[in-house]
Structure formats: C-alpha cells, structure tokens
Design a protein around this motif. Structure first.
Motif, short mmCIF file in Angstrom:
data_model
loop_
_atom_site.label_atom_id
_atom_site.label_comp_id
_atom_site.label_asym_id
_atom_site.label_seq_id
_atom_site.Cartn_x
_atom_site.Cartn_y
_atom_site.Cartn_z
N ALA A 71 0.89 -1.18 0.00
CA ALA A 71 0.00 0.00 0.00
C ALA A 71 0.92 1.22 0.00
N TRP A 72 0.32 2.41 -0.13
CA TRP A 72 1.15 3.64 -0.02
C TRP A 72 0.40 4.58 0.91
N ASP A 73 0.31 4.16 2.18
CA ASP A 73 -0.53 4.87 3.15
C ASP A 73 0.17 5.09 4.50
N SER A 75 1.53 2.95 6.32
CA SER A 75 1.47 1.75 7.17
C SER A 75 2.66 0.83 6.86
N GLN A 79 3.31 0.05 3.37
CA GLN A 79 4.12 0.95 2.53
C GLN A 79 5.59 0.58 2.66
N SER A 99 5.30 8.48 9.44
CA SER A 99 3.91 8.25 9.86
C SER A 99 3.82 7.55 11.21
#
Lengths: 242, 242
Positions: B35-37, B39, B42, B106
């Motif tokens: 994903a690219w979020d 998390s 990523q 993040s």
C-alpha cells in the motif's frame, strides 16, 4: 606513480589503525571488556577478531604485492609474507567464530540463524578454501607452472569476493549487535542514536572505507607487481645505475 | 569465449529472476502485501524497490557493454541502454527510499539511525553522483575526448563500489527487518528460524550470489567490449565473410 600508490596505501594504513581502535574501544568502553567464559564478555572478542582478521590483516595482506618497495624482494619473500598474513587472518577469524559459538552455546541461543551468520560462515569457508588452494597452487614446489598460471586470475577473483563478503558480514553483524543490545535497554534504543550507536555506526563506515580503499588499490592496473619483475636482479641493477 | 560469457550471463539472469520472485513473495506472502498509506504495507515497497533497482536493474545495466551481441550495435545505442537502465535503477531506489521515509514519519520512527541506513543512503548518493557524472562525461556531445578517457576508469571503479555498497546495504537491511519484525512475535523469533526467516535468508544469499556474479562478469578482461570495436561496420563485415 609510486607517490599515488603510497598516498592511497597510507590512507589504508590510517583506516586500519582507526578500525582497530574503534572496534576495541567499543568492547572496552561500552560492552564491559573481554573474557573467555561464555558470558557476553566472550562475545566481545567476536567483532574484534573478525574485524582484525578479515578486514585489517586480510586487507593489508591482499595488497602486499602492490607495494613498490617489495618488488626489490624475491617473489618468494612476498608470497611468504602474503600467505603468512592470510594465515594469521584465517586463525583470528576462526577464533572469532569460536568466541560467538561458545557464547551462543553457553546461553542456549541457536547458532547460525541470521543472514549475517549465513554470509559470515560462507565467507570464512570460502577464505579457508582459498588459502588451501593458494598453498597448493603457489607455494608447493611440485605445483606445475601451467596450474599456477591458470589459478592466478581465479585466486585474485576469489580474494576480492572474500573481501566483499567480509564487508557484508561485518556491517550486517554490527547492525545486528546494536539492534539486539541497545533495543534491550529502553532508554538507549538504537533509533534514539545514543553515543554508542553513533560511535559504532562510524566504525561501520570506517570498515567500508577501508574495504573499498583496498579494493581500489587492487583495481588500479599500473599498481600491479610487474609480471616480468626480476628475482632481485634487474631493479637492483637499475638502482645502482645513474 | 562467448559461450563462457553467455553461461555466466544466463546464471545472472536466472538469479535476477529468483531475487525478484523472492523479494516480492516475501512482502506478499508474509508481510501483507503493498500500500502507499504510511502503514507497514508501505514499508514493504522498500525492499522490493531497492532490490529491483539497485541489485537487479543496476547489475544487469552494468554488464550491457559485455554482451557480445551488443558489439554489433553502435556504441551510442549501448550507452543509451546503459544510461537508461541506470536511470530506472536510480528512480526505483529513490522511490524505495521515499517508501521507508514516509513510513518512518507516519509512525514517528527517527530516520537514518542504523548503520544499514547510513551505508544505504551513501550508496544512493554515490550512485546519483555517478549517474550525473556519467551523463556529463559520456553523453553530452560537448564533453571533450580527453575528459571521457580519463573519466572512464573512475566511472568503472565507482560503478563496482556502488554494487559492493548495495550488497552491504541489502543484507544488513534484510537482517534488520527480520530482527525487528520476527523478534516482536515471541512464537516466531528470528533465532527459532521460522519458514519466513529461512526464505528471506535465502533471498539474502541469492542477492549476494547475483552481486558477485555481476562483479565476476566485470572482472574478466576478455569479456570487455573491445576498445577498437567498430561503429557497426567491422563486425558486420566479418560476419558476412566466410
């Protein structure tokens, strides 16, 4: 030409000294020093012996033939110095392995689980094979000339690969030790970069710098010992001539 | 001569394929995919993009000039393929870095604390410098001939060093990821060698095997593109002659 070599060679000697100082200081100042009793103090021999053997002595042994002043010597003298240094490097790395195996056994940690240990043990095995092959191929008088000639490029190639693998093993090992040790102490987790972490990261960079400097010396063609280098005669004659 | 090359080159292609399969499978099968979020999904892009860019594409881009069939092409074609592959490698590694930086930001993990990250960022910086220097020196038509000639050995040397540093960064990174991830799960600690650990250790060995195979191809002098290689003429003539 020789000035350029000695400049880079001088740099490699300085880096060797710094690597030795840094790796010993790490164990002495932050890890409680040395012992051979199965405790973490025995583990402390592992980085010191691997860095001394596989990086410092191995690296300096690899460039013995490149030192212009050694070209005045008989090639056999160079060979014996090279083989001798590599034997010391091999013995130190064997001792370094036994330090970590003993430590693991005494506190019941399985051996050879990490990719660091897989690369590290492969490096020492390849180095042992290389040393034996070098002994048989280049030092035993019964080894035929055609065998020596065809072995030489392979010997040089494996020699460089052992150094590359050593760099991989050392840096992954240092990273592993810092993660396992510092992250056990919540106040000094690796990612808070305590002084020990900065110091040992710098040791890692010094090791990489030394390894790449040695590979650099081996890379420069004009620094190779000339193939037609005389057995103690021509250079001495040319030195005495005006 | 060409048979020997194609044998080793074929091995490097097989290893490239295996490295790609292994690194993608690791993320997909054990780490939950991509994903690219911000998390951990990523983060999973990081090993995939670094191995694809800095090991697989970089390694294959480094040996473009060694492929005998490419000698029939104009040198400019080889140069453009080489520079193009290196640009893709650089972009992928940049994207791989941004994946890990975003992830760290993040979840408030500090950036660049481990020796793995110090070596890794130095590798990408050195590679960027090398690519720009290569562009200016070898692709810009205004670059004088004397500059290209004197730059070439340095370019080859830095190119090999980037590959060596890449191996160091990859293996220390894989070791770090396994230690941080598996040791968080008491049932599957790294030192109990769960299936994921064995699989990813094998990925590490495949990466080292690919890197050393590429360095091996670069090492063999007789596999170098001949200096006097014609711009599309001589080889075509000799091919058509009996």
């Amino acid at each position: 030409m020789a000035h350029g070599f000695y400049l880079v060679y001088g740099l490699s000697l300085c880096l060797s000294l710094l690597c030795a100082l840094f790796v010993v200081s790490w164990s002495l100042h932050w890890r409680g020093g040395f012992a051979w009793d199965g405790s973490p103090l025995q583990f402390n021999w592992h980085p010191v012996l691997m860095v001394s053997g596989l990086v410092i002595i191995y690296g300096n042994g690899a460039v013995v033939y490149r030192i212009p002043s050694s070209w005045k010597q008989r090639k056999l003298v160079c060979k014996l110095v090279h083989a001798g240094m590599m034997l010391v490097a091999l013995l130190l790395s064997g001792l370094g392995l036994s330090a970590v195996f003993d430590f693991h056994t005494s506190i019941s940690i399985p051996h050879l689980y990490s990719v660091h240990s897989w690369v590290g043990i492969s490096t020492v095995l390849l180095f042992s094979f290389q040393w034996l092959l070098g002994l048989v191929g280049f030092l035993l008088p019964c080894s035929p000339r055609w065998f020596r000639r065809s072995l030489k490029p392979t010997h040089i190639w494996i020699g460089k690969i052992v150094l590359v693998l050593t760099l991989v093993a050392c840096i992954s090992g240092i990273n592993e030790k810092l993660l396992l040790t510092l992250d056990g102490m919540s106040a000094a987790a690796y990612n808070t970069l305590p002084v020990e972490a900065v110091f040992v990261n710098c040791l890692g960079i010094l090791i990489v710098a030394l390894g790449t400097t040695i590979l650099g010396i081996l890379f420069v063609k004009k620094w190779q010992r000339p193939e037609d280098c005389p057995e103690n005669t021509q250079l001495l004659v040319s030195e005495s001539s005006p």
